[in-house]
Motif scaffolding. Structure first.
Motif, PDB file in Angstrom:
ATOM      1  N   ARG A  10      44.523  37.169  35.697  1.00  0.00           N
ATOM      2  CA  ARG A  10      44.573  38.347  34.824  1.00  0.00           C
ATOM      3  C   ARG A  10      45.593  38.143  33.744  1.00  0.00           C
ATOM      4  O   ARG A  10      46.552  37.383  33.878  1.00  0.00           O
ATOM      5  CB  ARG A  10      44.815  39.613  35.647  1.00  0.00           C
ATOM      6  CG  ARG A  10      46.202  40.022  36.102  1.00  0.00           C
ATOM      7  CD  ARG A  10      47.136  38.995  36.579  1.00  0.00           C
ATOM      8  NE  ARG A  10      48.346  39.511  37.164  1.00  0.00           N
ATOM      9  CZ  ARG A  10      49.535  39.595  36.551  1.00  0.00           C
ATOM     10  NH1 ARG A  10      49.688  39.169  35.327  1.00  0.00           N
ATOM     11  NH2 ARG A  10      50.595  40.056  37.182  1.00  0.00           N
ATOM     12  N   ALA A  12      47.950  40.740  31.548  1.00  0.00           N
ATOM     13  CA  ALA A  12      48.336  42.141  31.749  1.00  0.00           C
ATOM     14  C   ALA A  12      49.317  42.605  30.680  1.00  0.00           C
ATOM     15  O   ALA A  12      50.475  42.878  30.962  1.00  0.00           O
ATOM     16  CB  ALA A  12      48.948  42.293  33.147  1.00  0.00           C
ATOM     17  N   TYR A 188      56.958  48.947  35.719  1.00  0.00           N
ATOM     18  CA  TYR A 188      55.970  47.857  35.786  1.00  0.00           C
ATOM     19  C   TYR A 188      55.771  47.270  37.202  1.00  0.00           C
ATOM     20  O   TYR A 188      54.650  46.939  37.605  1.00  0.00           O
ATOM     21  CB  TYR A 188      56.427  46.770  34.790  1.00  0.00           C
ATOM     22  CG  TYR A 188      56.085  45.374  35.174  1.00  0.00           C
ATOM     23  CD1 TYR A 188      54.788  44.896  34.986  1.00  0.00           C
ATOM     24  CD2 TYR A 188      57.026  44.527  35.753  1.00  0.00           C
ATOM     25  CE1 TYR A 188      54.451  43.616  35.357  1.00  0.00           C
ATOM     26  CE2 TYR A 188      56.697  43.251  36.122  1.00  0.00           C
ATOM     27  CZ  TYR A 188      55.400  42.795  35.929  1.00  0.00           C
ATOM     28  OH  TYR A 188      55.073  41.543  36.313  1.00  0.00           O
ATOM     29  N   ARG A 206      52.229  33.549  34.157  1.00  0.00           N
ATOM     30  CA  ARG A 206      52.942  34.389  33.184  1.00  0.00           C
ATOM     31  C   ARG A 206      54.222  33.680  32.769  1.00  0.00           C
ATOM     32  O   ARG A 206      54.554  32.607  33.280  1.00  0.00           O
ATOM     33  CB  ARG A 206      53.222  35.763  33.796  1.00  0.00           C
ATOM     34  CG  ARG A 206      53.999  35.713  35.102  1.00  0.00           C
ATOM     35  CD  ARG A 206      54.069  37.090  35.735  1.00  0.00           C
ATOM     36  NE  ARG A 206      54.771  37.087  37.006  1.00  0.00           N
ATOM     37  CZ  ARG A 206      54.829  38.134  37.827  1.00  0.00           C
ATOM     38  NH1 ARG A 206      54.229  39.263  37.497  1.00  0.00           N
ATOM     39  NH2 ARG A 206      55.488  38.056  38.960  1.00  0.00           N
TER      40      ARG A 206
HETATM   41  N1  GLU Z   1      52.999  43.843  31.375  1.00  0.00           N
HETATM   42  C1  GLU Z   1      53.754  42.675  31.773  1.00  0.00           C
HETATM   43  C2  GLU Z   1      54.215  41.948  30.535  1.00  0.00           C
HETATM   44  O1  GLU Z   1      53.595  42.091  29.501  1.00  0.00           O
HETATM   45  C3  GLU Z   1      52.896  41.791  32.634  1.00  0.00           C
HETATM   46  C4  GLU Z   1      53.610  40.702  33.296  1.00  0.00           C
HETATM   47  C5  GLU Z   1      52.747  40.068  34.355  1.00  0.00           C
HETATM   48  O2  GLU Z   1      51.928  39.234  33.979  1.00  0.00           O
HETATM   49  O3  GLU Z   1      52.847  40.439  35.510  1.00  0.00           O
HETATM   50  O4  GLU Z   1      55.211  41.256  30.567  1.00  0.00           O
END
Ligand code: GLU
Length: 449
Positions: A10, A12, A188, A206
Motif C-alpha cells: 500500500r 498511504a 497516524y 516506506r
Molecule cells: N501517512 C503516512 C505518511 O505519509 C504513511 C506512512 C506509512 O507508510 O505507514 O508518512
C-alpha cells in the motif's frame, strides 16, 4: 531477487499536499514491487487529520499517481473506517495496553524540560498509569478529556528489513505513543496498523523516517494478536545541497515537473534508482523499471536529487522513446509525419514538446539563413528532379560538391541554415522527403517557406 507470491502493498499518503518527487518514491517502490511480483497495490488516504486533509489534495494525489502510471487496485479512506479503529482501541484498553492521560501540552513540555535539565532522557513518565479513580474523576469534573497512550513493553523489537537487513529499535528508550488525541481523533499510528492488518498488507515499504514507528507498530500488531508484515525502509531524498524536501518545495512537485516537460518515466526512474547501487538509466516502461529495482540495493545514505540529472535522464528517455509510445502524444499535438519524422528528430529532443520546433521546420514556415546566394542557387540547380526520397540527400550533396567544390562544413552548413534557419539539428537526409521538394526549393531561393 526471487518472486514473492502475490504480495499486497500500500501507499498511504496523508492528503495534506500534492506529491513531490520525494514522497512519490514510496508510491513507486510499492507499485514496482507489486508489478514485479504480480501483487496488489492499495492506495490508502491517511486522512485522520481532519484539519489538514482535503478532498482536493486526495484527488490531486490520485492524478499525480495516474500521471506516473501507478494504477491502484483499490482505494480507501481512513475517515470511512473509524469504527474499526474504535474496536481496536477498545481491545487495547481491555487488555491494559491503552491508558488515559490528562496532561496538557504545557505540562508535558515543562516535564520534558525538567528531565532534560537533570540529564534524563525526555521520556513520558507514565503518570497516567498511576492515577487513582478519584484523580480521574476530578479531571473529568474539571472537563478535561483524556488522550490515550499505548503501553510499550520495554524491550528490543527486531525485524529483517528489505532494505536495511537486520534492524532493531529499543522501545525502552521511547515514550509511550499517543494513539488518540483528547478530542477523540486518531493519530497516524493505530489506524495504520489496523488497516494494514485488515487489508492483508504483506509488505510495508516506506521511508526510513518511519523506522521508530515500525517498532511501535510491531508491538501494537502483536497486542492485537496480528502478524507483522515484512517491512522495508528506503532512504530519504534530499536536494542536491543536502536539505530535506518539503511539501512546500513546489517546483519539485510532480505537477510542476510535468508542466516543465519531464516525462513520467524519467521522474520514476530517477526517483527509484537515485541513491541505490544500480545506475540511473532510462527505461521504456514501468515494467522494465520494476525489473531493475532491488530494495536490497538501496543505500543507507540519503539520496540526492539533482535537477540537472533529471533533465539529462529525461532527454535520454525521450530520445529512445519508441514510435508506438510517441504516436499518440504527437497526434495530440496535431503533429503528423509518422514514424519517419519521429525517428529523424527524436535524437534532438530534450523534452517531448521540443518536437513542435522540428515539425514547424518540416511542415511549417522557416526564415532561411542565406549567406551565399550563388552557392544556394547552384545547390538548387543540383537538386534531383521529382519527389525526394531516402536516396536524395546523398545524390544531391554529391552533385553540389562536384559543381561547387565545397565539402565538409562548408558544404553542409549553408544547406542546413537555408533549409532549417538553424546551425544545429538532426541529419538533414531523412528530413528532405518530409519537407518536400517545393519547400526545399523555395528555402534555397531565400524565401520564407
Ligand atoms: N501517512 C503516512 C505518511 O505519509 C504513511 C506512512 C506509512 O507508510 O505507514 O508518512
Amino acid at each position: 531477487m526471487a518472486l514473492i507470491p502475490a504480495p499486497t502493498v500500500r501507499f498511504a499518503p496523508s492528503p495534506t499536499g500534492r506529491l513531490h518527487i520525494g514522497n512519490a518514491r514510496p508510491a513507486l517502490f510499492n507499485w514496482l514491487f507489486a508489478l514485479r511480483h504480480g501483487g496488489r497495490f492499495i492506495l490508502r488516504f491517511d486522512d485522520t487529520d481532519k484539519e489538514r486533509s482535503t478532498q482536493a489534495f486526495a484527488e490531486g494525489i490520485a492524478e499525480d499517481l495516474g500521471w506516473l502510471g501507478v494504477a491502484p487496485h483499490a482505494v480507501f479512506r481512513q475517515s470511512d473506517r473509524t469504527a474499526l479503529y474504535d474496536a481496536a482501541s477498545d481491545r487495547l484498553r481491555a487488555s491494559g495496553r491503552l491508558y488515559a492521560c490528562y496532561e496538557t501540552p504545557d505540562e508535558l513540555d515543562r516535564r520534558r524540560k525538567r528531565q532534560l535539565a537533570r540529564g534524563l532522557p525526555p521520556i513520558y513518565d507514565r503518570a497516567g498509569l498511576r492515577l487513582t479513580d478519584a484523580e480521574r474523576a476530578a479531571h473529568a469534573a474539571e472537563g478535561r478529556a483524556p488522550h490515550w497512550r499505548f503501553l510499550l513493553e520495554p524491550r528490543q523489537v527486531a525485524w529483517t528489513d528489505l532494505v536495511r537487513g537486520d534492524a532493531h529499535v529499543d522501545c525502552a528508550s521511547l515514550s509511550d505513543p499517543v494513539l488518540i488525541r483528547a478530542d477523540g481523533g486518531y493519530l497516524y499510528t493505530l489506524p495504520s496498523v489496523v488497516d494494514d492488518l485488515d487489508m492483508g498488507i504483506t509488505h510495508v515499504i516506506r521511508g526510513e523516517d518511519h523506522v521508530t514507528n515500525t517498532a511501535v507498530q510491531i508491538q501494537i500488531i502483536e497486542a492485537l494478536g496480528g502478524t507483522a508484515p515484512v517491512f522495508g525502509h528506503h532512504n530519504l531524498l534530499t536536494t542536491a545541497s543536502g536539505e530535506g524536501l518539503s511539501k512546500r518545495l513546489g517546483h519539485l512537485s510532480l505537477a510542476s515537473l510535468r508542466d516543465a516537460g519531464m516525462e513520467p518515466l524519467a521522474v520514476a526512474a530517477l526517483a527509484v534508482l537515485v541513491g541505490s547501487a544500480d545506475a540511473v538509466r532510462p527505461v521504456d516502461s514501468l515494467d522494465e523499471l520494476a525489473g531493475l529495482v532491488d530494495l536490497a540495493h538501496v543505500s543507507r545514505a540519503p539520496a540526492r536529487f539533482d535537477e540537472a540529472e533529471l533533465e539529462h535522464l529525461n532527454a535520454r528517455v525521450v530520445q529512445q522513446m519508441p514510435w508506438e509510445a510517441a504516436a499518440p502524444r504527437l497526434a495530440a499535438l496535431g503533429i503528423g509525419g509518422g514514424e519517419a519524422f519521429w525517428l529523424a528528430i527524436r535524437g534532438n529532443l530534450a523534452r517531448l514538446s521540443d518536437v513542435e520546433g522540428w515539425w514547424r521546420i518540416v511542415a511549417g514556415e522557416v526564415e532561411p539563413v542565406v549567406e551565399d546566394r550563388d552557392f544556394l542557387a547552384a545547390a538548387l540547380a543540383s537538386l534531383p528532379e521529382g519527389n525526394c526520397d531516402a536516396g536524395t540527400w546523398k545524390l544531391w550533396t554529391d552533385a553540389v560538391k562536384a559543381t561547387t567544390g565545397a565539402k565538409g562544413k562548408a558544404l553542409f552548413m549553408p544547406l542546413r541554415r537555408a533549409l532549417t534557419g538553424l546551425d544545429h539539428g538532426p541529419e538533414l537526409g531523412p528530413l528532405l522527403p518530409l519537407m518536400g521538394r517545393d519547400r526545399i526549393a523555395r528555402r534555397l531561393r531565400g524565401e520564407k517557406a
